[in-house]
Design an enzyme around this catalytic site. Structure first.
Site, PDB file in Angstrom:
ATOM      1  N   ARG A  40      49.077  43.944  45.175  1.00  0.00           N
ATOM      2  CA  ARG A  40      48.810  44.633  43.914  1.00  0.00           C
ATOM      3  C   ARG A  40      50.112  45.254  43.414  1.00  0.00           C
ATOM      4  NH1 ARG A  40      47.255  49.772  42.256  1.00  0.00           N
ATOM      5  NH2 ARG A  40      45.732  49.867  40.568  1.00  0.00           N
ATOM      6  N   SER A 111      35.742  44.804  40.910  1.00  0.00           N
ATOM      7  CA  SER A 111      35.489  46.250  40.949  1.00  0.00           C
ATOM      8  C   SER A 111      34.337  46.584  40.016  1.00  0.00           C
ATOM      9  CB  SER A 111      36.720  47.030  40.466  1.00  0.00           C
ATOM     10  OG  SER A 111      37.795  46.803  41.334  1.00  0.00           O
ATOM     11  N   LYS A 140      46.127  55.094  41.603  1.00  0.00           N
ATOM     12  CA  LYS A 140      45.780  54.283  40.431  1.00  0.00           C
ATOM     13  C   LYS A 140      45.853  55.184  39.213  1.00  0.00           C
ATOM     14  CE  LYS A 140      41.809  51.624  38.665  1.00  0.00           C
ATOM     15  NZ  LYS A 140      42.303  50.348  38.162  1.00  0.00           N
TER      16      LYS A 140
END
Ligand code: TZP
Ligand code: MG
Length: 211
Positions: A40, A111, A140
């Site tokens: 990521r 998600s 995040k």
């Protein structure tokens, strides 16, 4: 998919690791017993272009050595180019239908935050869903408000066959709580990236009891 692969799902990009080389952190996490890995690479300081692809390949090669699934966050083209084991997408990356068609039978993780999002993910045969942030997170930037374990617990009860991983602010002290709520596993960034002893952290996180 094998739901045991979700047991300790490590997520990392270069910006999550401050004091060490990210590949060194990944290798130590793999040696210590993580069960799945997500590449990521996000945020203003994320690496791009050829360096991005090279870094992804290096992560993938390490995962291959340890026989651990290598999942790419968001970037379908990269996942296909590298022949990754799967892709993980959020609600902003939809439509799921298009992504499912592009990736064929590679793993698809989605998600979800609501019952409706969960149902859409299932309609397009998501292999697993991620639920969170359960607790507050600084990893995040656009994270939603922490949801606690209520929706997680409901989803685990309603869909006992669906592999579910909990994410967001999970550490050695609260992991037990999310596993007790029914999750198959936990996904973490900072608990491992910022650990002063990755071996101990992984050992603690994998020895928590599930429901
Ligand atoms: N999605 C929801 S919370 C989150 C992502 C990617 C960040 C999790 O990071 P941490 O450091 O384990 O809270
Ligand atoms: Mg996304």
């Amino acid at each position: 998919m094998n739901c045991h692969d979700l047991r300790l799902y490590f997520i990392m990009g270069s910006t999550n690791v401050k004091k060490r080389h990210p590949l060194e952190v990944l290798e130590e996490a793999l040696q210590s017993g993580i069960t799945m890995f997500q590449f990521r690479e996000k945020g203003p300081d994320a690496i791009t272009g050829q360096a991005y692809e090279n870094f992804a390949r290096s992560c993938q090669n390490l995962c291959k050595q340890y026989h651990i699934p290598f999942i790419v966050n968001d970037d379908v083209e990269l996942a296909l180019k590298l022949d990754a084991d799967g892709i993980h997408i959020g609600q902003e990356d939809f439509p799921v239908a298009v992504i499912r068609e592009k990736i064929g039978n590679r793993l698809l993780g989605v998600s979800v935050h609501t019952k409706d999002e969960l149902q859409i993910a299932l309609q397009y045969e998501a292999d697993y869903v991620g639920i969170g942030p359960i607790f507050a997170t600084t990893s995040k930037r656009d994270a939603k408000q922490p949801s606690g374990t209520e929706f997680l617990q409901q989803a685990c009860t309603d869909y006992p066959e669906l592999p579910i991983v909990a994410i967001g602010g999970i550490d050695e002290f609260n992991a037990q709580k999310v596993l007790k709520a029914g999750a198959n596993g936990i996904a973490v960034i900072s608990a491992i990236c910022e650990s002063v002893n990755i071996k101990n952290t992984v050992k603690t996180l994998t020895s928590c009891q599930s429901r």
